[in-house]
Write a protein that holds these residues in place. Structure first.
Motif, PDB file in Angstrom:
ATOM      1  N   ASP A 103       0.825  -1.212   0.000  1.00 44.79           N
ATOM      2  CA  ASP A 103       0.000   0.000   0.000  1.00 44.79           C
ATOM      3  C   ASP A 103       0.858   1.260   0.000  1.00 44.79           C
ATOM      4  OD1 ASP A 103      -2.365  -1.407  -0.054  1.00 44.79           O
ATOM      5  OD2 ASP A 103      -2.613  -1.431   2.117  1.00 44.79           O
ATOM      6  N   ILE A 104       1.983   1.232   0.729  1.00 48.75           N
ATOM      7  CA  ILE A 104       2.888   2.388   0.738  1.00 48.75           C
ATOM      8  C   ILE A 104       3.514   2.559  -0.640  1.00 48.75           C
ATOM      9  CG2 ILE A 104       4.918   3.410   1.832  1.00 48.75           C
ATOM     10  CD1 ILE A 104       4.322   1.681   4.316  1.00 48.75           C
ATOM     11  N   GLN A 148      -7.847   8.787   1.927  1.00 51.01           N
ATOM     12  CA  GLN A 148      -8.483   7.481   1.735  1.00 51.01           C
ATOM     13  C   GLN A 148      -8.039   6.515   2.823  1.00 51.01           C
ATOM     14  OE1 GLN A 148      -6.482   9.023  -0.602  1.00 51.01           O
ATOM     15  NE2 GLN A 148      -7.034   8.329  -2.658  1.00 51.01           N
ATOM     16  N   PRO A 149      -8.934   5.625   3.232  1.00 50.35           N
ATOM     17  CA  PRO A 149      -8.564   4.682   4.296  1.00 50.35           C
ATOM     18  C   PRO A 149      -7.601   3.605   3.793  1.00 50.35           C
ATOM     19  CG  PRO A 149     -10.757   4.183   3.466  1.00 50.35           C
ATOM     20  CD  PRO A 149     -10.329   5.448   2.780  1.00 50.35           C
ATOM     21  N   TYR A 150      -6.907   3.016   4.732  1.00 53.56           N
ATOM     22  CA  TYR A 150      -6.153   1.786   4.498  1.00 53.56           C
ATOM     23  C   TYR A 150      -6.917   0.639   5.171  1.00 53.56           C
ATOM     24  CZ  TYR A 150      -1.920   4.728   3.783  1.00 53.56           C
ATOM     25  OH  TYR A 150      -1.007   5.643   3.352  1.00 53.56           O
ATOM     26  N   GLN A 201      -8.136  -3.943   9.801  1.00 50.56           N
ATOM     27  CA  GLN A 201      -8.786  -2.745  10.342  1.00 50.56           C
ATOM     28  C   GLN A 201      -8.830  -1.659   9.269  1.00 50.56           C
ATOM     29  OE1 GLN A 201     -10.020  -1.993  13.550  1.00 50.56           O
ATOM     30  NE2 GLN A 201      -9.833  -4.173  13.940  1.00 50.56           N
ATOM     31  N   THR A 202      -9.947  -0.941   9.194  1.00 52.77           N
ATOM     32  CA  THR A 202     -10.035   0.218   8.308  1.00 52.77           C
ATOM     33  C   THR A 202      -9.573   1.439   9.091  1.00 52.77           C
ATOM     34  OG1 THR A 202     -11.899  -0.750   7.127  1.00 52.77           O
ATOM     35  CG2 THR A 202     -11.570   1.631   6.895  1.00 52.77           C
ATOM     36  N   ILE A 203      -8.499   2.065   8.612  1.00 52.85           N
ATOM     37  CA  ILE A 203      -7.905   3.179   9.367  1.00 52.85           C
ATOM     38  C   ILE A 203      -7.679   4.378   8.447  1.00 52.85           C
ATOM     39  CG2 ILE A 203      -6.786   1.652  11.050  1.00 52.85           C
ATOM     40  CD1 ILE A 203      -4.109   2.186   9.555  1.00 52.85           C
TER      41      ILE A 203
END
Length: 379
Positions: free
Chosen positions: A147-148, A268-270, A283-285
């Motif tokens: 994701d990063i 935007q969430p991760y 987890q949505t963070i």
């Protein structure tokens, strides 16, 4: 959870010099900034620049012996000379918004004194670093590397100056190169590494991966104690957002996007990957960071590289919990050295890749600037 409570004691209780009487954990020093983790991260929050929570980090020119161990720590055990002391004075930097309102920023000037091991050699790079808040570090640790790197690819494909890149750092706990995500320049890739290095650099406490000058001696931080410290910091949650129904906050959210702050402070969430605790997984963070390095221009540059980060690059810090700092720590001193006295001043220091976003904020009328700050403080 019991291990969290025991880890809290490891974090908050003072370490003692080896050989001290009593049952307290021993191994402090010989040089140290504070006697406990909480000595800098007060209430798990952000340090104040007028305290031991601000530490001058050093990089000596290649090939020279480093008597200072990479940073100036102001305290030492009995019989040992402290590395040195310092003070920060500030130069005023005046500016003006488009509507005519003026502002004054403060440029810190770090003055080292009482150096215990001789003058620093010419070419030494010095950077003051402030202890950051600790909420949510376990969740940041659980973000997938992919994701990063996706943030990096997405920004590279966009027009404009924002081209963040991931730092790549050696991970001593895995023995391989990983994407950096912790520290002001994303110079550590895991919470394990970040915590073990802080024990060594700030308390002088050795561990298996940071053995100090005598690697044959038994580490002062044993594995069980280290795991307790990890469990505590992995378990520190993120405060819930506040004032989300406020029309001013909602307006500020729109302005945050319009000014393109969200290009780096990703809105935007991760969805987290595999966490240290199962509860941290899936987890949505929304930490409001891309965890990438960005060139922030000459105003914030410290001239001190770190792994693959240049002297003008900084990791995008997460914004969650930022509005509670005053309640927790009695101040809201922001940026790597605490020069900014709140969110708006921090924005006004942005340059380099963030110059265009800063210019959009400069052009905003006062009411919009206040809405933008209220939004950031709601996170």
């Amino acid at each position: 959870h019991r291990s969290f409570a025991e880890g809290s004691r490891v974090f908050h209780n003072d370490w003692q010099v080896t050989g001290s009487a009593g049952t307290a954990r021993q191994g402090l020093g010989p040089h140290f900034a504070a006697r406990s983790c909480a000595g800098c991260h007060v209430h798990d929050g952000r340090g104040h620049p007028d305290s031991v929570a601000l530490v001058p980090r050093l990089t000596l020119p290649p090939g020279l012996p480093d008597a200072y161990g990479g940073q100036i720590t102001p305290q030492a055990v009995p019989g040992v000379t402290p590395r040195g002391q310092w003070r920060v004075r500030y130069r005023s930097v005046a500016g003006r918004f488009a509507d005519g309102e003026t502002y004054t920023l403060r440029q810190p000037v770090l003055e080292l004194r009482a150096l215990g091991y001789g003058p620093l050699p010419p070419g030494t790079q010095i950077s003051a670093r402030l202890a950051p808040q600790l909420a949510g570090l376990g969740l940041l640790d659980a973000i997938d590397e992919a994701d990063i790197l996706d943030n990096e690819r997405r920004q590279a494909a966009l027009p404009g100056p924002v081209k963040g890149r991931a730092n790549r750092v050696f991970e001593p706990f895995d023995g391989r190169e990983v994407v950096g995500r912790f520290g002001w320049k994303a110079s550590t890739g895991s919470l394990h590494h970040q915590i073990a290095s802080a024990f060594f650099s700030d308390l002088g406490v050795t561990s298996r991966h940071f053995p100090g000058e005598r690697p044959d001696e038994r580490p002062e931080l044993d594995t069980d104690t280290f795991l307790l410290a990890l469990n505590y910091q992995f378990g520190l949650g993120v405060p819930a957002r506040r004032n989300t129904e406020s029309s001013t906050v909602r307006r500020g959210e729109q302005l945050f996007a319009q000014a393109q702050c969200a290009q780096c402070h990703r809105a935007q969430p991760y969805t987290t990957g595999k966490g240290w605790f199962p509860a941290l997984s899936r987890q949505t963070i929304r930490p409001y960071t891309d965890l990438l390095l960005h060139d922030m221009g000459p105003g914030l540059a410290d001239g001190r590289p770190d792994a693959q980060a240049s002297g003008s690059q900084w990791r995008t810090p997460p914004l969650w919990g930022i509005g509670l700092l005053h309640q927790v720590n009695g101040h809201q001193r922001l940026l790597h050295d605490g020069r900014a006295r709140g969110v708006l001043e921090a924005i006004l220091w942005h340059g380099g890749e963030a110059q265009a976003a800063r210019d959009r904020v400069l052009a905003m009328p006062r009411r919009d600037r206040e809405a933008l700050v209220q939004f950031v403080n709601s996170l």
